[in-house]
Design an enzyme around this catalytic site. Structure first.
Site, mmCIF file in Angstrom:
data_model
loop_
_atom_site.group_PDB
_atom_site.id
_atom_site.type_symbol
_atom_site.label_atom_id
_atom_site.label_comp_id
_atom_site.label_asym_id
_atom_site.label_seq_id
_atom_site.Cartn_x
_atom_site.Cartn_y
_atom_site.Cartn_z
ATOM 1 N N LYS A 494 -26.512 5.207 29.989
ATOM 2 C CA LYS A 494 -27.300 6.371 30.395
ATOM 3 C C LYS A 494 -26.432 7.628 30.314
ATOM 4 C CE LYS A 494 -26.151 5.290 35.169
ATOM 5 N NZ LYS A 494 -26.552 4.615 36.379
ATOM 6 N N ARG A 592 -33.528 4.779 47.489
ATOM 7 C CA ARG A 592 -33.708 5.746 46.410
ATOM 8 C C ARG A 592 -35.010 5.374 45.702
ATOM 9 N NH1 ARG A 592 -28.882 6.382 42.010
ATOM 10 N NH2 ARG A 592 -29.716 4.386 41.324
ATOM 11 N N HIS A 621 -29.760 -2.230 43.794
ATOM 12 C CA HIS A 621 -28.556 -1.450 43.522
ATOM 13 C C HIS A 621 -27.774 -1.298 44.820
ATOM 14 C CE1 HIS A 621 -26.050 0.978 41.099
ATOM 15 N NE2 HIS A 621 -26.469 2.161 41.499
ATOM 16 N N ARG A 678 -24.474 -5.263 35.856
ATOM 17 C CA ARG A 678 -24.661 -3.964 35.186
ATOM 18 C C ARG A 678 -23.356 -3.185 35.199
ATOM 19 N NH1 ARG A 678 -28.775 -4.368 38.997
ATOM 20 N NH2 ARG A 678 -27.890 -2.620 40.162
ATOM 21 N N TYR A 718 -10.676 37.692 34.861
ATOM 22 C CA TYR A 718 -11.729 38.359 35.649
ATOM 23 C C TYR A 718 -11.375 38.453 37.120
ATOM 24 C CZ TYR A 718 -15.120 37.930 31.841
ATOM 25 O OH TYR A 718 -15.779 38.039 30.671
ATOM 26 N N CYS A 766 -13.066 31.332 32.552
ATOM 27 C CA CYS A 766 -14.106 32.149 31.906
ATOM 28 C C CYS A 766 -15.150 31.238 31.260
ATOM 29 C CB CYS A 766 -13.506 33.046 30.832
ATOM 30 S SG CYS A 766 -12.001 33.878 31.310
ATOM 31 N N ASP A 768 -15.873 30.706 27.976
ATOM 32 C CA ASP A 768 -15.418 29.943 26.815
ATOM 33 C C ASP A 768 -13.919 29.727 26.780
ATOM 34 O OD1 ASP A 768 -18.093 30.126 25.698
ATOM 35 O OD2 ASP A 768 -17.591 32.248 25.467
HETATM 36 C C1 PLP Z 1 -25.687 3.755 36.898
HETATM 37 C C2 PLP Z 1 -26.135 2.479 37.408
HETATM 38 C C3 PLP Z 1 -25.276 1.358 37.383
HETATM 39 C C4 PLP Z 1 -23.840 1.407 36.970
HETATM 40 O O1 PLP Z 1 -23.030 1.882 38.010
HETATM 41 P P1 PLP Z 1 -21.451 2.021 37.868
HETATM 42 O O2 PLP Z 1 -20.965 2.402 39.205
HETATM 43 O O3 PLP Z 1 -21.222 3.080 36.864
HETATM 44 O O4 PLP Z 1 -20.966 0.709 37.407
HETATM 45 C C5 PLP Z 1 -25.806 0.138 37.764
HETATM 46 N N1 PLP Z 1 -27.093 0.034 38.152
HETATM 47 C C6 PLP Z 1 -27.922 1.090 38.203
HETATM 48 C C7 PLP Z 1 -29.313 0.896 38.677
HETATM 49 C C8 PLP Z 1 -27.469 2.347 37.849
HETATM 50 O O5 PLP Z 1 -28.291 3.393 37.905
#
Ligand code: PLP
Length: 823
Positions: A494, A592, A621, A678, A718, A766, A768
């Protein structure tokens, strides 16, 4: 050299009736490298990362008929035109075949071992002796328990010298490699700390390495190393020794008298058996000088004429092969490999080209220079090259150089054109018409292909994010080896693969057989599919608006509430879908997204009333998997998840895959892997829990535009925030907040690396640009500045900004060009 399957069965002591006749020319352990199915014998080897038995079916379908396996699967029974040689240990079988093959050759066989420099020394020996002997050598750094037998298998009727590397990572391995290589000439580069993990002492490792040499006629090593001396005595190695030395007091036949370092080269004055010689090598570091000495010793031992050795030394080429992938003009992609050119490295680069280009519709163009001659005649060399181009399905060839031009008839069967020199090619302006192609630029250093690259590449902003694809693969395997045999790996790509960029990362993961990819929104998934990604993709936060794309591009949504579920059921029924895979998110405490325990009965009810969708996995998660403080909470989340998932599965009446671990979870709760995990941030080289062993993936770097002397009392930037407290040297660099550089790094908070030293930011950042204080750092305009990378840890920058590495990586803006490379 060809073996019949009967000969091979005999070597392995297999008495099996009813084998189908076959001739074996190729041994294969990695299914992706398949070239000639009919003549291939595949070894199904189980390693800590993977199991070769998984690929038997796929290989059978590609035409392979000969397999060495440890067990027979029921579904292979119908492959009755295939030969299955069943052994206790497939790896041992591979090694045995190689060892028997080796015994057929009575020629000098060189084996190189040592902690560092094996590949360089091997390649340099080849560069020094290659025009006098027909050499068969290990490809790349094939020096492992698998790589060595595959290398030795390459010995053939034409070989005059064999040249192999041997590497070990644990006790007991060298004995096996000795049996396979049985070298006559042993080269020990050095003994140091690398790969020390599994050895108790340096001496133990040194003794193990020396086992490679027990049957050698001669051992080549440095004289000044006491450890090696001591170990040779313990090991009773009484062979002839050809040592070299850096100090003239010793007794070595080969001694360096004087080392004179210049800007880009080193002059070596040395003595061999009382004769003095002098040459210049195009390197200045100490390791290169030592590596060159090992190579010189071997060349002298094999009686290569002195004039040849001196000439070749002055032309030594660097070995590190770095394949850059960059965007070119007119919808082209350039793979840049302009440092060296020989048959082996050409074959590797072509593999890379083929892998990349099958995924998009670009044609394959190879721009190739003369290949410096290597033992064989020019025409046989270019015949082999032409075969290779056909195997790798090259559409077009542009040959540059006198030799390749002379042999252009050999390439008649492909669309080709030839130029005598790089300058001829450039003035022809043929390059201006190249479009819609994937271009491999492959040239020996002397051909100056950088000039061609310059013309083809899209030049933009010089601030770049270097992405090391090998490091991603390393990290991927690092985690895969920690997973159970059947645990699947979802790679999180992602947010442009955590900022590291578009489809290149996904392609690399796909090539290494990751099971799943996950993106945040449907558009990201669409881009991956358009880039040729075939593995299943989960979309984590789908919205009703994007549903159409989910079906068209075969993307699997996460479903987190009834609104999404109902809308998706409706869309699926419109589309006439059947059992379309979805992934159910359970909320176990993150609060969430996701269903809760109470939702399950209604969810099951809805699922049972339709057959458009089917639940493939269910997951949750973790909110604080990286933190010891919250381990009780995490354990509770896992417990809740198991309950809810179990309930869902029971009521549905079919099995769904379950997963809860993210990167930190995998590191800290390995027993909770379930069906899938994951992997996110750790894939990109930042361990969420501080685990070591990962490799850095991304390096953000830029260049110095201008250097100014600013007197004490003046201000920089600046708002006049950067007040000079002394006379200072200030470097203005080409990166600002529009590139994603956090403005809070200004005024001394951030420090970047300039020529190896830390330089603090001065004044405000700045849009750039920004400014660094380099008062005591030697630097010139145009020099590289590292913002973060291997040498300058991203984690520290995150800490100083009170944020996390995730935010820094994903903030690098899209105008910063991503450059992908392989080592
Ligand atoms: C981003 C995400 C992960 C990965 O998390 P990390 O901490 O980068 O390993 C796993 N599961 C879900 C649902 C996520 O959104």
């Amino acid at each position: 050299m060809t073996y019949t399957i009967f000969e091979i069965a005999k070597i392995l002591n297999i008495k099996k009736a009813g084998l189908n006749a076959a001739h074996i020319n190729y041994l294969l352990t990695d299914s992706r490298n398949l070239l000639h199915p009919e003549e291939t014998l595949f070894f199904a080897i189980a390693t800590s990362n993977n199991d070769g038995h998984k690929y038997v079916q796929e290989l059978y379908e590609s035409g392979v008929r000969n397999f060495v396996v440890q067990e027979l699967h029921a579904d292979w029974e119908r492959f009755d035109d295939a030969n299955f040689l069943i052994v206790k240990d497939s790896l041992a079988a591979l090694q045995k075949i190689a060892a028997v093959h080796r015994k057929k050759f009575d020629i000098p066989i060189i084996a190189i071992t040592g902690s560092n420099g094996k590949t360089v020394v091997k390649e340099w020996i080849y560069q020094l002796i290659g025009s006098n002997f027909n050499v068969t050598r290990s490809p790349r750094s094939y020096n492992s328990q698998i790589g060595v037998p595959l290398s030795v298998w390459q010995l053939n009727e034409n070989t005059q010298v064999g040249l192999f590397e041997a590497g070990i990572s644990q006790p007991g391995e060298m004995e096996k490699l000795e049996t396979i290589i049985t070298p006559t000439i042993g080269v020990l580069t050095n003994v140091g700390e690398a790969h020390q993990e599994n050895f108790e002492t340096l001496k133990q490792k040194c003794l193990e390495k020396l086992e490679l040499f027990i049957n050698c006629d001669v051992i080549i090593c440095e004289e000044d190393n006491h450890l090696i001396e001591e170990c040779m005595e313990i090991a009773c190695l009484t062979q002839k020794r050809l040592t070299w030395s850096k100090n003239m007091s010793g007794t070595s036949p080969l001694q360096i008298k004087k080392i004179t370092k210049k800007d880009f080269s080193t002059q070596l004055d040395f003595i061999f058996l009382q004769y003095g010689f002098s040459t210049e090598i195009p390197f200045t570091d100490d390791a290169s000088i030592e590596n060159a000495m090992s190579a010189i010793a071997v060349a002298f031992y094999l009686h290569v004429p002195t004039a040849t050795i001196l000439e070749k030394l002055s032309q030594l080429e660097p070995v590190r092969m770095r394949l850059d992938v960059r965007s070119g003009k007119n919808n082209t992609i350039i793979i840049n490999d302009t440092y060296n050119s020989d048959y082996n490295s050409l074959s590797i680069a072509l593999d890379f080209l083929q892998q990349r280009s099958t995924l998009n519709s670009l044609k394959r163009l190879l721009i190739l220079s003369d290949i410096p001659q290597s033992g064989t005649t020019l025409s046989s060399l270019y015949h082999r090259v032409a075969d290779l181009l056909q195997q790798k399905k090259i559409d077009k060839l542009i040959g540059i150089g006198k030799d390749i031009s002379k042999n252009k008839n050999i390439f008649k069967s492909i669309d080709s054109s030839f130029f005598e020199s790089t300058d001829d090619f450039i003035s022809s302006r043929v390059w201006a018409n190249i479009s819609d192609e994937m271009i491999l630029l492959k040239g020996a250093r002397s051909f100056g292909f950088e000039k061609i690259n310059e013309l083809l590449e899209v030049k933009s902003h010089e601030t770049v994010l270097d992405v090391n694809l090998d490091a991603i693969v390393h990290n991927f395997n690092f985690y895969r080896s920690r997973l159970g045999k059947d645990t699947r790996l979802i790679c999180m790509v992602k947010a442009d693969a955590y900022g590291s960029g578009d489809v290149e990362v996904a392609k690399t993961l796909q090539h290494h057989k990751c099971d799943y990819l996950a993106v945040a929104v449907a558009d990201e998934g669409v881009l991956l599919r358009q880039g040729g990604i075939k593995v299943p993709i989960i979309v984590l936060n789908p919205e009703v608006r994007g549903f159409d794309n989910l079906f068209s591009y075969n993307l699997e949504p996460e479903v987190y509430n009834f609104r999404i579920l109902d809308a998706f059921i409706k869309e699926a029924s419109n589309k006439g879908a059947r059992d379309y895979p979805i992934h159910i998110k359970i909320d176990t405490g993150m609060h969430r997204l996701g269903f809760t325990k109470e939702d399950i009965p209604a969810l099951v009810e809805r699922m049972k009333n339709q057959n458009y969708l089917s639940i493939k996995s269910c997951f949750s998660h973790l909110a604080a998997s990286e933190s010891w403080t919250f381990d009780d909470f995490t354990t509770e989340q896992i417990k809740t998840f198991k309950e809810v998932a179990g309930q869902l599965e029971r009521q549905l009446g079919y099995r769904v895959m379950k997963h809860i671990l993210n990167s930190a979870g995998i590191e800290r709760f390995p027993e909770e892997q379930m069906d899938m995990v994951r992997l996110g941030i750790s894939l990109y080289g930042v361990s969420a829990s501080g685990l070591s062993g990962l490799r850095n993936v991304c390096t953000l770097k830029t260049t110095i535009l201008q250097i100014k002397e600013v007197p004490k009392g003046e201000t920089v930037g600046y708002g006049r925030k950067g007040v000079m407290e002394r006379d200072s040297r200030i470097a203005t660099i080409r990166i600002g907040y529009a590139d994603g550089l956090d403005r809070h790094l200004g005024n001394g908070v951030g420090k970047f690396l300039v020529n190896g030293q830390l330089a603090p930011l001065v004044g405000n950042v700045c849009m750039d640009l920004c400014m660094l204080d380099i008062t005591n750092i030697p630097a010139n305009e145009g020099d590289t500045v590292i913002v973060f990378g291997e040498e300058l840890n991203l984690v520290d920058m995150a800490k100083s900004l009170d944020t996390i590495p995730y935010e820094i990586l994903t903030s690098v803006s899209s105008r910063v060009k991503r450059i992908y490379y392989k080592e």
